[in-house]
Write a protein that holds these residues in place. Sequence first.
Motif, PDB file in Angstrom:
ATOM      1  N   HIS A   1      15.486  70.641  87.222  1.00  0.00           N
ATOM      2  CA  HIS A   1      15.057  71.208  85.938  1.00  0.00           C
ATOM      3  C   HIS A   1      15.790  72.520  85.647  1.00  0.00           C
ATOM      4  N   ALA A   2      15.956  73.343  86.669  1.00  0.00           N
ATOM      5  CA  ALA A   2      16.673  74.606  86.491  1.00  0.00           C
ATOM      6  C   ALA A   2      18.129  74.345  86.108  1.00  0.00           C
ATOM      7  N   GLN A   3      18.756  73.364  86.753  1.00  0.00           N
ATOM      8  CA  GLN A   3      20.148  73.037  86.444  1.00  0.00           C
ATOM      9  C   GLN A   3      20.271  72.506  85.015  1.00  0.00           C
ATOM     10  N   ASP A   4      19.335  71.670  84.610  1.00  0.00           N
ATOM     11  CA  ASP A   4      19.340  71.164  83.229  1.00  0.00           C
ATOM     12  C   ASP A   4      19.229  72.297  82.216  1.00  0.00           C
ATOM     13  N   GLN A   5      18.336  73.256  82.474  1.00  0.00           N
ATOM     14  CA  GLN A   5      18.161  74.381  81.562  1.00  0.00           C
ATOM     15  C   GLN A   5      19.408  75.260  81.525  1.00  0.00           C
ATOM     16  N   LEU A   6      20.025  75.461  82.669  1.00  0.00           N
ATOM     17  CA  LEU A   6      21.251  76.263  82.707  1.00  0.00           C
ATOM     18  C   LEU A   6      22.332  75.597  81.858  1.00  0.00           C
ATOM     19  N   GLN A   7      22.507  74.299  82.014  1.00  0.00           N
ATOM     20  CA  GLN A   7      23.523  73.588  81.237  1.00  0.00           C
ATOM     21  C   GLN A   7      23.196  73.620  79.742  1.00  0.00           C
ATOM     22  N   ARG A   8      21.924  73.537  79.413  1.00  0.00           N
ATOM     23  CA  ARG A   8      21.511  73.517  78.009  1.00  0.00           C
ATOM     24  C   ARG A   8      21.680  74.889  77.354  1.00  0.00           C
ATOM     25  N   LEU A   9      21.421  75.957  78.087  1.00  0.00           N
ATOM     26  CA  LEU A   9      21.389  77.295  77.504  1.00  0.00           C
ATOM     27  C   LEU A   9      22.648  78.125  77.748  1.00  0.00           C
TER      28      LEU A   9
END
Length: 75
Positions: free
Chosen positions: A18-26
């Motif tokens: 989830h943290a990796q997904d948020q980093l890629q998104r933001l």
Amino acid sequence: MIVIGRCFASPATWLLPHAQDQLQRLMVAAPAAQCRFVACTPSFGTAFRGAASTVIDHIIDDPTAITDSPRPTPY
């Protein structure tokens, strides 16, 4: 690399995707695309090794950053 440890190491299998997904998104800057999260099991000296690697990376990136500062005199 972003190292997750201490109390976050246990739920890392759930937390890190989830943290990796948020980093890629933001992310705004391109270098963030190379960043990744990893879990760490804490051991004695982990923080010291992390701090030392930061200094070493800085020196490797810019060797002129090393100054000839006076050395302490031995007792």
